[in-house]
Scaffold this active site. Structure first.
Site, PDB file in Angstrom:
ATOM      1  CG  HIS A 103      16.789  83.238  18.112  1.00 18.26           C
ATOM      2  ND1 HIS A 103      16.324  82.505  19.206  1.00 18.26           N
ATOM      3  CD2 HIS A 103      16.708  84.417  18.198  1.00 18.26           C
ATOM      4  CE1 HIS A 103      16.115  83.238  20.149  1.00 18.26           C
ATOM      5  NE2 HIS A 103      16.421  84.538  19.765  1.00 18.26           N
ATOM      6  CB  SER A 104      16.834  81.756  10.967  1.00 21.90           C
ATOM      7  OG  SER A 104      16.708  83.117  10.436  1.00 21.90           O
ATOM      8  CG  HIS A 117      17.722  94.846  22.204  1.00 25.91           C
ATOM      9  ND1 HIS A 117      18.406  94.746  23.484  1.00 25.91           N
ATOM     10  CD2 HIS A 117      18.036  93.459  21.722  1.00 25.91           C
ATOM     11  CE1 HIS A 117      18.676  93.427  23.502  1.00 25.91           C
ATOM     12  NE2 HIS A 117      18.670  93.060  22.494  1.00 25.91           N
ATOM     13  CG  ASP A 118      14.328 101.738  19.755  1.00 23.99           C
ATOM     14  OD1 ASP A 118      14.863 102.315  20.852  1.00 23.99           O
ATOM     15  OD2 ASP A 118      13.823 102.703  18.817  1.00 23.99           O
ATOM     16  CB  THR A 151      20.552  79.086   5.386  1.00 23.64           C
ATOM     17  OG1 THR A 151      19.673  78.774   6.299  1.00 23.64           O
ATOM     18  CG2 THR A 151      20.577  77.982   4.142  1.00 23.64           C
TER      19      THR A 151
END
Length: 350
Positions: free
Chosen positions: A218-219, A87-88, A271
């Protein structure tokens, strides 16, 4: 065809001065044939490894120690550090990777926090950034930027989550302003198409292969029901695996979830706290939660990379490391610009 050559501005300027007395059509052709271009380096050139080796030699060790301690108390902090970096650094107005994300809304209304954006739904653990900053400040007051704390905590968080070891350059400065108005336009929406996502990343110098790797974060992520119920109600998206869709409906039992409620599903059920290639295996099995996840596996521009990453975790880690470096080094605020905030939540009082 000659390979394009980009020269730093001062060298290029000197070259042009030397050529000036002989400048003619032949000179122009020679320059064009080598694709020589003059440009001014932005903040990236001023970042370096071990930037604080003299001014605060223990800085990186202190940050790593704090990140590790927080991880063992609150495992999800490591995931937060990865998302903070994204985001930064994706929000590029004049510069990026400048800790503008950490600024809180000012009581007098002169500054609105980026954290108030809908793009920031689900972001948390900002208070623990202040824990890390306080430990660094105790060792070296007003020396280490909040922007570098974001970058280094992401590096250490990735390692704790089973991801690759990444060499992270430092030397960033902290922004004096927030870009709350620009966040909506610059950070991809949860359900933007893969074309939009690729375009946004390309605009900040991140290629397709690196973009596919970055989405591998996203994992270890989770998606709030607000951002996925449209694939479940009123009818189930036909691209979703039916059995997985039933699981998701149990996690998100209503088409109108409360955005403030803790209602979510994890991207990876096998996981969930390891950065690995299971994400790619899942989307190939039609178990992606977001539209972009599903399109990533089927779009001709990205599908080959998805397949390769699903097949080879080492290849994924290599590309993920490269992508994080690209993201963290793209036009940061550095040099004499910005400031070193004493408290990451507030601008320094002059």
């Amino acid at each position: 065809m000659a390979t394009p050559t980009n020269l730093p501005f001062n060298i290029c300027f000197l070259l042009l001065l030397l050529l000036l007395p002989h400048f003619n059509l032949v000179t122009l052709i020679v320059l064009a044939s080598y694709h020589i271009s003059c440009y001014t380096y932005k903040g990236k050139s001023q970042l370096q490894l071990n930037y604080y080796s003299k001014s605060c030699p223990k800085a990186e060790d202190i940050i790593k120690q704090q990140v590790t301690q927080l991880y063992h108390k609150h495992g999800n902090t490591a995931v937060s550090w990865v998302r903070n970096l994204f985001h930064d650094c994706v929000v590029q107005v004049r510069t990026s990777c400048d800790a503008s994300l950490l600024l809180e809304t000012a009581s007098d209304g002169t500054l609105v926090s980026e954290q108030t954006s809908e793009r920031s739904i689900g972001m948390r653990n900002f208070k623990y950034v202040n824990t890390i900053k306080a430990a660094v400040e105790e060792e070296c007051p007003l020396t280490v930027s909040c922007a570098d704390i974001i970058a280094l905590s992401a590096r250490d968080g990735i390692s704790l989550l089973g991801g690759p070891s990444i060499e992270m350059k430092t030397g960033r400065k902290d922004s004096k302003e927030s870009y709350a108005k620009e966040v909506e336009d610059l950070i991809p929406n949860h359900n933007d198409s893969i074309s939009v996502v690729l375009s946004r990343f390309q605009a900040i110098g991140i290629d397709v292969e690196a973009t596919v790797a970055l989405l591998g974060a996203h994992s270890v992520g989770r998606v709030h029901c607000v951002n996925l119920v449209h694939r479940l109600y009123p009818t189930v998206d036909t691209t979703l695996d039916p059995a997985h869709a039933e699981y998701l409906k149990r996690r998100c039992p209503t088409p109108n979830p409360d955005p403030k409620a803790v209602l979510y599903s994890r991207n990876d059920l096998k996981t969930p706290m390891i950065i690995d290639n299971n994400y790619y295996k899942n989307i190939l099995e039609h178990k992606g939660l977001l539209l972009v996840d599903q399109e990533l596996a089927t779009d001709s521009r990205t599908a080959p990379y998805v397949q390769n990453m699903a097949n080879d975790n080492q290849y994924f880690h290599h590309q993920f490391s490269r992508a994080i470096q690209l993201l963290s080094e793209t036009n940061p605020l550095s040099g004499d610009q910005g400031q070193i905030r004493k408290d990451c939540r507030y601008l320094n009082v002059d």
